[in-house]
Design a protein around this motif. Structure first.
Motif, PDB file in Angstrom:
ATOM      1  N   HIS A   1       4.346  -6.060   8.151  1.00 13.24           N
ATOM      2  CA  HIS A   1       3.197  -6.112   7.784  1.00 13.24           C
ATOM      3  C   HIS A   1       3.295  -7.384   6.703  1.00 13.24           C
TER       4      HIS A   1
ATOM      5  N   ASP B   1       8.254  -1.544   4.812  1.00 13.81           N
ATOM      6  CA  ASP B   1       8.424  -0.968   3.391  1.00 13.81           C
ATOM      7  C   ASP B   1       9.590   0.062   3.410  1.00 13.81           C
TER       8      ASP B   1
ATOM      9  N   ARG C   1      -9.209  -8.549  -4.564  1.00 18.43           N
ATOM     10  CA  ARG C   1      -8.777  -7.334  -3.787  1.00 18.43           C
ATOM     11  C   ARG C   1      -7.976  -6.458  -4.502  1.00 18.43           C
TER      12      ARG C   1
ATOM     13  N   HIS D   1       7.266  -8.038   5.747  1.00 20.28           N
ATOM     14  CA  HIS D   1       8.193  -7.052   5.285  1.00 20.28           C
ATOM     15  C   HIS D   1       8.146  -5.921   5.994  1.00 20.28           C
TER      16      HIS D   1
ATOM     17  N   TYR E   1      -1.790   2.063  -3.202  1.00 24.56           N
ATOM     18  CA  TYR E   1      -0.885   2.575  -1.996  1.00 24.56           C
ATOM     19  C   TYR E   1      -0.038   4.063  -2.585  1.00 24.56           C
TER      20      TYR E   1
ATOM     21  N   TYR F   1      -5.043  -8.370  -6.484  1.00 25.63           N
ATOM     22  CA  TYR F   1      -4.926  -9.728  -5.726  1.00 25.63           C
ATOM     23  C   TYR F   1      -6.178 -10.426  -6.387  1.00 25.63           C
TER      24      TYR F   1
END
Ligand SMILES: O=C(O)CCC(=O)C(=O)O
Ligand SMILES: [Fe+2]
Length: 267
Positions: free
Chosen positions: A221, A141, A235, A139, A239, A125
């Protein structure tokens, strides 16, 4: 809960760590990797980026790759999927034996999802007018499993944070305890990906580069936009899912699934 306890990962999960995770649906471990490793990871991601830009890679195993522009206007990859299949450093990272310890959090049959879902993902980001990736709406996951038409299998998302952030830099915000909700709440608590509003009960995950976090696939989150623009807003976070249930590897001819069209809503 505005601040929360951070832990150190040892050879085994402690009962305190397990209880914290069960209650809140997330956990934060300090200093999982060293600053030099963080730098090596960023360098390796730039190598993969160069390859993908050159080869105009639009999807990997059916998962769309998100491109955007850096602060200097150059093209960048803002969301890599299956990056572990494209560079030895990332496949090596997935082999870190300490992930075995984390598998205990969901129990028997758990594995690292290196060839399933989106594999190892790297999000990049940066906040500027040209960026294509500055935030992500609320949302869970796990919704993806519902779109897949399969049962909601246990899933955790392990994050490896590559920047040291302050709250004003945005980043991960979670709603503690929402992993213990009804299916109705999982579907309708908020408008998936469209709602970017802060919630009075949200907790800001504020990492240092090298920290590791885990959140339950059912936990609500979002990623808050940085309130500053430019270099300070940069950033990067990796994941990798921990999965239980049916093994569903993806391959070069895997189809693009419906929910992935949501990716276009995210800026
Ligand atoms: O970038 C993050 O920290 C979270 C990203 C996320 O929630 C996702 O990719 O599903
Ligand atoms: Fe997410």
């Amino acid at each position: 809960m505005s601040s929360y306890k951070k832990f150190t990962l040892g050879e085994h999960l402690t009962s305190e760590q397990q209880l914290f995770f069960n209650e809140h649906g997330f956990i934060h471990f300090k200093n999982f990797i060293k600053p030099q490793t963080v730098q090596n990871i960023i360098d390796a991601s730039k190598q993969v980026q160069q390859q993908w830009l050159k080869n105009v890679v639009s999807k990997v195993n059916g998962v769309p790759i998100k491109y955007g522009k850096d602060l200097d206007g150059s093209d960048i990859v803002q969301r890599f999927a299956f990056i572990n299949q494209h560079h030895d450093l990332f496949s090596g990272l997935a082999d870190d034996p300490r992930f075995e310890t984390l598998l205990q959090l969901i129990g028997p049959g758990a594995r690292l999802g290196t060839s399933e879902k989106d594999g190892m993902v790297l999000n990049h980001y940066v906040n500027s007018s040209q960026s294509a990736f500055t935030k992500m709406g609320w949302h869970t996951d796990g919704l993806r499993d519902i779109f897949h038409g399969s049962r909601l299998n246990p899933m955790l998302n392990v994050g490896i944070h590559l920047n040291t952030l302050q709250p004003e830099h945005g980043g991960l915000r979670v709603l503690p305890g929402t992993h213990r909700q009804s299916l109705y709440q999982m579907l309708f608590r908020k408008k998936y990906f469209l709602d970017n509003n802060a919630d009075e009960r949200e907790v800001a995950i504020i990492p240092e580069a090298g920290d590791l976090t885990i959140h339950d696939g059912r936990l609500w989150h979002r990623v808050a936009q940085s309130t500053v623009i430019g270099e300070q807003s940069r950033r990067r976070v990796i994941y990798i899912p921990i999965i239980a249930g049916k093994f569903e590897p993806k391959h070069a001819s895997s189809p693009t699934v419906f929910y992935q069209k949501f990716a276009g809503l995210v800026k």
